[in-house]
Design an enzyme around this catalytic site. Structure first.
Site, PDB file in Angstrom:
ATOM      1  N   GLU A 268       2.254  -7.515   8.241  1.00  0.00           N
ATOM      2  CA  GLU A 268       2.406  -6.063   8.111  1.00  0.00           C
ATOM      3  C   GLU A 268       3.478  -5.715   7.084  1.00  0.00           C
ATOM      4  OE1 GLU A 268      -0.504  -6.335  10.263  1.00  0.00           O
ATOM      5  OE2 GLU A 268       0.126  -4.330   9.685  1.00  0.00           O
TER       6      GLU A 268
ATOM      7  N   ARG B 292      -1.127  -9.241 -20.751  1.00  0.00           N
ATOM      8  CA  ARG B 292      -1.987  -8.980 -21.916  1.00  0.00           C
ATOM      9  C   ARG B 292      -1.292  -8.039 -22.913  1.00  0.00           C
ATOM     10  NH1 ARG B 292      -4.567  -4.122 -21.901  1.00  0.00           N
ATOM     11  NH2 ARG B 292      -6.305  -4.759 -23.208  1.00  0.00           N
TER      12      ARG B 292
ATOM     13  N   PRO C  58       0.827  -1.216   0.000  1.00  0.00           N
ATOM     14  CA  PRO C  58       0.000   0.000   0.000  1.00  0.00           C
ATOM     15  C   PRO C  58       0.860   1.265   0.000  1.00  0.00           C
ATOM     16  CG  PRO C  58      -0.681  -1.520   1.737  1.00  0.00           C
ATOM     17  CD  PRO C  58       0.616  -2.036   1.200  1.00  0.00           C
TER      18      PRO C  58
ATOM     19  N   ASP D  56      -6.696   0.925 -25.431  1.00  0.00           N
ATOM     20  CA  ASP D  56      -7.098   0.742 -24.021  1.00  0.00           C
ATOM     21  C   ASP D  56      -7.381   2.080 -23.354  1.00  0.00           C
ATOM     22  OD1 ASP D  56      -6.772  -1.985 -23.948  1.00  0.00           O
ATOM     23  OD2 ASP D  56      -4.690  -1.898 -23.303  1.00  0.00           O
TER      24      ASP D  56
HETATM   25  C1  LIG Z   1       4.731  -5.031   1.747  1.00  0.00           C
HETATM   26  O1  LIG Z   1       3.950  -4.536   2.810  1.00  0.00           O
HETATM   27  C2  LIG Z   1       2.603  -4.832   2.824  1.00  0.00           C
HETATM   28  C3  LIG Z   1       1.886  -4.465   3.954  1.00  0.00           C
HETATM   29  C4  LIG Z   1       0.533  -4.740   4.013  1.00  0.00           C
HETATM   30  C5  LIG Z   1      -0.114  -5.387   2.953  1.00  0.00           C
HETATM   31  C6  LIG Z   1       0.600  -5.724   1.824  1.00  0.00           C
HETATM   32  C7  LIG Z   1      -0.096  -6.368   0.662  1.00  0.00           C
HETATM   33  O2  LIG Z   1      -0.240  -5.426  -0.393  1.00  0.00           O
HETATM   34  C8  LIG Z   1      -1.338  -4.572  -0.326  1.00  0.00           C
HETATM   35  O3  LIG Z   1      -2.103  -4.593   0.599  1.00  0.00           O
HETATM   36  C9  LIG Z   1      -1.525  -3.609  -1.454  1.00  0.00           C
HETATM   37  C10 LIG Z   1      -0.743  -3.529  -2.588  1.00  0.00           C
HETATM   38  N1  LIG Z   1      -1.265  -2.518  -3.346  1.00  0.00           N
HETATM   39  N2  LIG Z   1      -2.321  -1.971  -2.695  1.00  0.00           N
HETATM   40  C11 LIG Z   1      -2.497  -2.635  -1.529  1.00  0.00           C
HETATM   41  C12 LIG Z   1       1.971  -5.466   1.739  1.00  0.00           C
END
Ligand SMILES: COc1cccc(COC(=O)c2cn[nH]c2)c1
Length: 248
Positions: A117, A159, A90, A174
């Site tokens: 996390e 794709r 994220p 696209d």
């Molecule tokens: C690497 O650190 C973390 C921490 C928490 C969750 C995640 C999984 O990825 C997502 O949640 C995500 C990916 N793009 N939008 C959301 C990865």
């Protein structure tokens, strides 16, 4: 293109055996190798996570396990000396069609989806000095793990690989494709029957006037973009809008 994915849930990637990506694999356009992260643990419980330094909720994925797994994968040097490493998170740079186009040029991608996390930050630092390491976000929300994000990225990239989409389909049309569709959402689409439950197909689309149809489609795209993504309209290049107009 070779794709390596290291995950504690390799079975999550079964969907990559079907549809476009599945066909691309059968035809050798795309080679996907899955790796079980736990294969590089050394304890009986195959532990991959531990409590976060500094306290706080949840667990963090241990650096040693990831380090051994990544080292093992990149040691199998393939089409390129080293892969581009992609960490879905994220807190990453937004993954866009532009990113997909950039990745589609790469001979070798290595995905390291995290759970919990996230992964100890030293892993990205360690490999950032040797490989290109991209932390990318597929959206502003938090998933339980990066696996779903990897599926999204692999499909968006797959794709675009030459030969994956039928010749009839040009990726240039696209939504978000660079050029005249940049920052524009695709408008409505229709197919037979001409009338369905009393609803007609817009007359212009049956007219055969290609120039008028192109203009109608662009206007519909503008209308839709204004309605659904007004912030994109500000980025539009008005000059580019008429680029594709075929002279009537
Ligand atoms: C690497 O650190 C973390 C921490 C928490 C969750 C995640 C999984 O990825 C997502 O949640 C995500 C990916 N793009 N939008 C959301 C990865």
């Amino acid at each position: 293109m070779r794709v390596d994915i290291i995950s504690i849930f390799p079975e999550y990637f079964a969907p990559l055996d079907v549809s476009l990506v599945g066909k691309a694999r059968e035809r050798g356009i795309l080679e996907i190798r899955l790796h079980q992260l736990r294969d590089w643990t050394h304890d009986v419980h195959k532990t991959v996570d531990d409590t976060p330094y500094g306290g706080g909720p949840g667990m963090v994925m241990k650096p040693e396990i990831w380090g051994e797994a990544i080292d093992a994968v990149i040691a199998q040097a393939g089409p390129a000396a080293s892969p581009r490493m992609i960490v879905p998170t994220p807190s990453g740079r937004p993954f866009t069609q532009e990113t997909a186009i950039e990745y589609a040029e790469e001979p070798w991608l290595l995905f390291t989806p995290a759970r919990y996390e996230g992964i100890d930050s030293r892993v990205a630092a360690e490999y950032g000095s040797r490989l290109r390491v991209d932390e990318v976000s597929v959206g502003d929300y938090v998933l339980a793990g990066g696996e779903a994000a990897v599926l999204v990225i692999v499909e968006a990239v797959g794709r675009l690989l030459p030969g994956v989409l039928g010749n009839a389909r040009s990726v240039a049309d696209d939504s978000f494709a660079p050029g005249s569709m940049a920052n524009l959402l695709e408008g409505p689409v229709y197919t037979k029957p001409p009338t369905w439950r009393g609803r007609e197909v817009p007359e212009i689309l049956l007219s055969g006037h290609h120039g008028k149809i192109a203009r109608w489609r662009r206007d519909q795209a503008l209308r839709r973009t204004l309605e659904k993504r007004p912030e994109l309209v500000a980025r539009l290049d008005p000059a580019g809008l008429d680029k594709d107009d075929r002279k009537i």
